[in-house]
Design a protein around this motif. Structure first.
Motif, PDB file in Angstrom:
ATOM      1  N   ASP A 226       6.932   4.163 -21.995  1.00  0.00           N
ATOM      2  CA  ASP A 226       8.144   3.732 -21.300  1.00  0.00           C
ATOM      3  C   ASP A 226       7.810   2.740 -20.186  1.00  0.00           C
ATOM      4  N   SER A 227       6.678   2.975 -19.529  1.00  0.00           N
ATOM      5  CA  SER A 227       6.309   2.169 -18.363  1.00  0.00           C
ATOM      6  C   SER A 227       5.931   0.733 -18.717  1.00  0.00           C
ATOM      7  N   HIS A 228       5.809   0.423 -20.006  1.00  0.00           N
ATOM      8  CA  HIS A 228       5.452  -0.936 -20.430  1.00  0.00           C
ATOM      9  C   HIS A 228       6.631  -1.911 -20.365  1.00  0.00           C
ATOM     10  N   LYS A 229       7.798  -1.420 -20.042  1.00  0.00           N
ATOM     11  CA  LYS A 229       8.999  -2.266 -20.080  1.00  0.00           C
ATOM     12  C   LYS A 229       8.806  -3.535 -19.262  1.00  0.00           C
ATOM     13  N   GLY A 230       9.045  -4.679 -19.934  1.00  0.00           N
ATOM     14  CA  GLY A 230       8.976  -5.977 -19.273  1.00  0.00           C
ATOM     15  C   GLY A 230       7.580  -6.479 -18.975  1.00  0.00           C
ATOM     16  N   THR A 231       6.529  -5.812 -19.497  1.00  0.00           N
ATOM     17  CA  THR A 231       5.154  -6.223 -19.169  1.00  0.00           C
ATOM     18  C   THR A 231       4.442  -6.943 -20.307  1.00  0.00           C
ATOM     19  N   LEU A 232       5.025  -6.904 -21.499  1.00  0.00           N
ATOM     20  CA  LEU A 232       4.346  -7.478 -22.668  1.00  0.00           C
ATOM     21  C   LEU A 232       4.646  -8.968 -22.818  1.00  0.00           C
ATOM     22  N   PRO A 233       3.641  -9.815 -22.733  1.00  0.00           N
ATOM     23  CA  PRO A 233       3.873 -11.242 -22.966  1.00  0.00           C
ATOM     24  C   PRO A 233       4.081 -11.506 -24.452  1.00  0.00           C
ATOM     25  N   ALA A 234       4.566 -12.694 -24.774  1.00  0.00           N
ATOM     26  CA  ALA A 234       4.691 -13.074 -26.179  1.00  0.00           C
ATOM     27  C   ALA A 234       3.309 -13.070 -26.815  1.00  0.00           C
ATOM     28  N   LEU A 235       3.255 -12.756 -28.108  1.00  0.00           N
ATOM     29  CA  LEU A 235       1.969 -12.764 -28.795  1.00  0.00           C
ATOM     30  C   LEU A 235       1.389 -14.174 -28.768  1.00  0.00           C
ATOM     31  N   GLY A 236       0.210 -14.294 -28.208  1.00  0.00           N
ATOM     32  CA  GLY A 236      -0.410 -15.604 -28.100  1.00  0.00           C
ATOM     33  C   GLY A 236      -1.545 -15.771 -29.085  1.00  0.00           C
ATOM     34  N   ASN A 237      -2.516 -16.582 -28.704  1.00  0.00           N
ATOM     35  CA  ASN A 237      -3.672 -16.847 -29.547  1.00  0.00           C
ATOM     36  C   ASN A 237      -4.426 -15.543 -29.799  1.00  0.00           C
ATOM     37  N   SER A 238      -4.638 -15.222 -31.060  1.00  0.00           N
ATOM     38  CA  SER A 238      -5.254 -13.942 -31.386  1.00  0.00           C
ATOM     39  C   SER A 238      -6.244 -14.073 -32.536  1.00  0.00           C
ATOM     40  N   THR A 239      -7.065 -13.054 -32.696  1.00  0.00           N
ATOM     41  CA  THR A 239      -8.044 -12.978 -33.777  1.00  0.00           C
ATOM     42  C   THR A 239      -7.855 -11.679 -34.530  1.00  0.00           C
ATOM     43  N   MET A 240      -7.830 -11.776 -35.856  1.00  0.00           N
ATOM     44  CA  MET A 240      -7.741 -10.591 -36.696  1.00  0.00           C
ATOM     45  C   MET A 240      -9.143 -10.017 -36.884  1.00  0.00           C
ATOM     46  N   ARG A 241      -9.291  -8.713 -36.634  1.00  0.00           N
ATOM     47  CA  ARG A 241     -10.575  -8.063 -36.914  1.00  0.00           C
ATOM     48  C   ARG A 241     -10.352  -7.050 -38.040  1.00  0.00           C
ATOM     49  N   ILE A 242     -10.976  -7.300 -39.178  1.00  0.00           N
ATOM     50  CA  ILE A 242     -10.895  -6.372 -40.303  1.00  0.00           C
ATOM     51  C   ILE A 242     -12.060  -5.395 -40.190  1.00  0.00           C
ATOM     52  N   MET A 243     -11.768  -4.115 -40.340  1.00  0.00           N
ATOM     53  CA  MET A 243     -12.795  -3.083 -40.209  1.00  0.00           C
ATOM     54  C   MET A 243     -12.535  -1.990 -41.242  1.00  0.00           C
ATOM     55  N   GLY A 244     -13.190  -0.851 -41.077  1.00  0.00           N
ATOM     56  CA  GLY A 244     -12.992   0.235 -42.029  1.00  0.00           C
ATOM     57  C   GLY A 244     -13.362  -0.167 -43.437  1.00  0.00           C
ATOM     58  N   ASN A 245     -14.456  -0.958 -43.537  1.00  0.00           N
ATOM     59  CA  ASN A 245     -14.916  -1.451 -44.847  1.00  0.00           C
ATOM     60  C   ASN A 245     -13.799  -2.171 -45.602  1.00  0.00           C
ATOM     61  N   GLY A 246     -13.031  -2.961 -44.831  1.00  0.00           N
ATOM     62  CA  GLY A 246     -12.003  -3.814 -45.420  1.00  0.00           C
ATOM     63  C   GLY A 246     -10.633  -3.179 -45.520  1.00  0.00           C
ATOM     64  N   ARG A 247     -10.459  -1.945 -45.042  1.00  0.00           N
ATOM     65  CA  ARG A 247      -9.196  -1.234 -45.249  1.00  0.00           C
ATOM     66  C   ARG A 247      -8.390  -1.000 -43.966  1.00  0.00           C
ATOM     67  N   ALA A 248      -8.800  -1.604 -42.876  1.00  0.00           N
ATOM     68  CA  ALA A 248      -8.070  -1.480 -41.616  1.00  0.00           C
ATOM     69  C   ALA A 248      -8.161  -2.808 -40.875  1.00  0.00           C
ATOM     70  N   VAL A 249      -7.209  -3.029 -39.953  1.00  0.00           N
ATOM     71  CA  VAL A 249      -7.171  -4.305 -39.259  1.00  0.00           C
ATOM     72  C   VAL A 249      -6.610  -4.135 -37.854  1.00  0.00           C
ATOM     73  N   ALA A 250      -7.143  -4.905 -36.919  1.00  0.00           N
ATOM     74  CA  ALA A 250      -6.630  -4.935 -35.549  1.00  0.00           C
ATOM     75  C   ALA A 250      -6.422  -6.385 -35.157  1.00  0.00           C
ATOM     76  N   LEU A 251      -5.590  -6.585 -34.150  1.00  0.00           N
ATOM     77  CA  LEU A 251      -5.325  -7.927 -33.641  1.00  0.00           C
ATOM     78  C   LEU A 251      -5.777  -7.972 -32.190  1.00  0.00           C
ATOM     79  N   GLU A 252      -6.688  -8.898 -31.883  1.00  0.00           N
ATOM     80  CA  GLU A 252      -7.294  -8.964 -30.563  1.00  0.00           C
ATOM     81  C   GLU A 252      -6.894 -10.235 -29.834  1.00  0.00           C
ATOM     82  N   ASN A 253      -6.762 -10.109 -28.530  1.00  0.00           N
ATOM     83  CA  ASN A 253      -6.437 -11.253 -27.681  1.00  0.00           C
ATOM     84  C   ASN A 253      -7.570 -12.267 -27.743  1.00  0.00           C
ATOM     85  N   ASN A 254      -7.236 -13.522 -27.823  1.00  0.00           N
ATOM     86  CA  ASN A 254      -8.255 -14.560 -27.907  1.00  0.00           C
ATOM     87  C   ASN A 254      -8.144 -15.555 -26.758  1.00  0.00           C
ATOM     88  N   SER A 255      -7.448 -15.121 -25.668  1.00  0.00           N
ATOM     89  CA  SER A 255      -7.275 -16.053 -24.545  1.00  0.00           C
ATOM     90  C   SER A 255      -7.765 -15.414 -23.257  1.00  0.00           C
TER      91      SER A 255
END
Length: 302
Positions: A226-255
């Motif tokens: 709940d406390s995150h209200k109004g704190t999230l910027p628009a999704l900017g430059n990011s990098t996809m990290r594939i893990m879990g031997n190709g079966r999982a993915v995360a999105l990381e900040n690149n700025s």
């Protein structure tokens, strides 16, 4: 006002009925509350810790805190488990043998049975091999034997993301993270708790958490989101990290905060920095991404 410091999060549903709670606790009792921990004292250095190719711990800006990491939620099957740790020195500094020796001193996998901490035993000592000269980065892999907790989800029934068209994959991953960003930025903790319901159940299993603790945890987590209200910027430059031997993915900040989960945010009003790292997967037969594991913590803004 946040009331919770979270070092590792994996979740289920926002409201869990008594039958589900009892099922979770019965499964944990069947396993006698066995918990595998990775103990480390890696401070003043950046690190990434992987178990079975899933990121389970990391630090940024040399702010890592020495602490044990519960590994149960990342042990998917009985047998051989693989650990990898990657170290990165601060800009202008190098990793020396002195640093490696300091890290090696207390780096190990431990097993705790029940809640008696006098019964902790070392499963395997993790020692980085010696280095002949200072380096900027250093990584090594180890393995150990462990049995999985009954009920812990795995990735065997998830799609192999490497086989999906990269542009299509990136589009779908961005779309899911945008949906999650919107929920957090609206301060809709209730809806976000539903998004993490399956992963949270895995967390309860991994932590052998009592019903009272689960209820307390749910309340604290809803308040945190709940406390995150109004704190999230628009999704900017990011990098996809594939893990879990190709079966999982995360999105990381690149700025500004490179390497952090893309849904991390600065809460200026409460002088906190929220670090939220979400790992997605896509079940076989589904066209939707779901949250597989979730890791978050917050600290004071500097």
């Amino acid at each position: 006002m946040k009331t919770l410091f979270i070092t590792m999060l994996l979740f289920t549903l926002a409201f869990i009925n008594c039958n589900k709670n009892n099922r979770i606790l019965d499964q944990a009792k069947d396993d006698k509350g066995k918990t595998f921990y990775l103990n480390h004292e890696m401070s003043n250095i950046d690190y990434e810790i992987f178990l079975n190719d899933i990121l389970v711990g990391q630090s940024f800006n040399n702010n890592g805190l020495p602490s044990p990491i519960n590994l149960n939620a990342y042990i998917f099957e009985n047998g051989l488990q693989k650990v990898k740790i990657k170290l990165t020195s601060a800009p202008g500094k190098k990793i020396t043998q002195e640093v490696i020796s300091r890290i090696n001193k207390n780096l190990a996998i431990h097993l705790l049975t029940g809640h008696d901490y006098n019964g902790i035993k070392e499963v395997v000592k993790l020692d980085f091999p010696a280095i002949l000269s200072p380096v900027q980065q250093y990584e090594h892999e180890w393995s150990f034997q462990a049995d999985a907790i009954k009920g812990i989800d795995h990735l065997k029934d998830s799609q192999n993301l490497v086989q999906i068209n990269k542009e299509l994959l990136q589009k779908e991953v961005l779309q899911k993270f945008e949906e999650l960003r919107k929920l957090l930025n609206e301060g809709n903790g209730q809806a976000f708790m539903k998004e993490i319901e399956t992963a949270k159940e895995n967390f309860f299993l991994a932590e052998n958490m009592s019903t009272d603790k689960q209820n307390e945890y749910n309340a604290d987590m809803k308040e945190y989101f709940d406390s995150h209200k109004g704190t999230l910027p628009a999704l900017g430059n990011s990098t996809m990290r594939i893990m879990g031997n190709g079966r999982a993915v995360a999105l990381e900040n690149n700025s500004n905060h490179k390497g952090l989960g893309i849904l991390s945010s600065e809460d200026v009003e409460n002088n906190t920095f929220n670090m939220n790292y979400i790992i997605l997967h896509k079940p076989i037969g589904s066209d939707q991404f779901n949250i597989f594991r979730y890791n978050c913590n917050y600290t004071n803004l500097k």
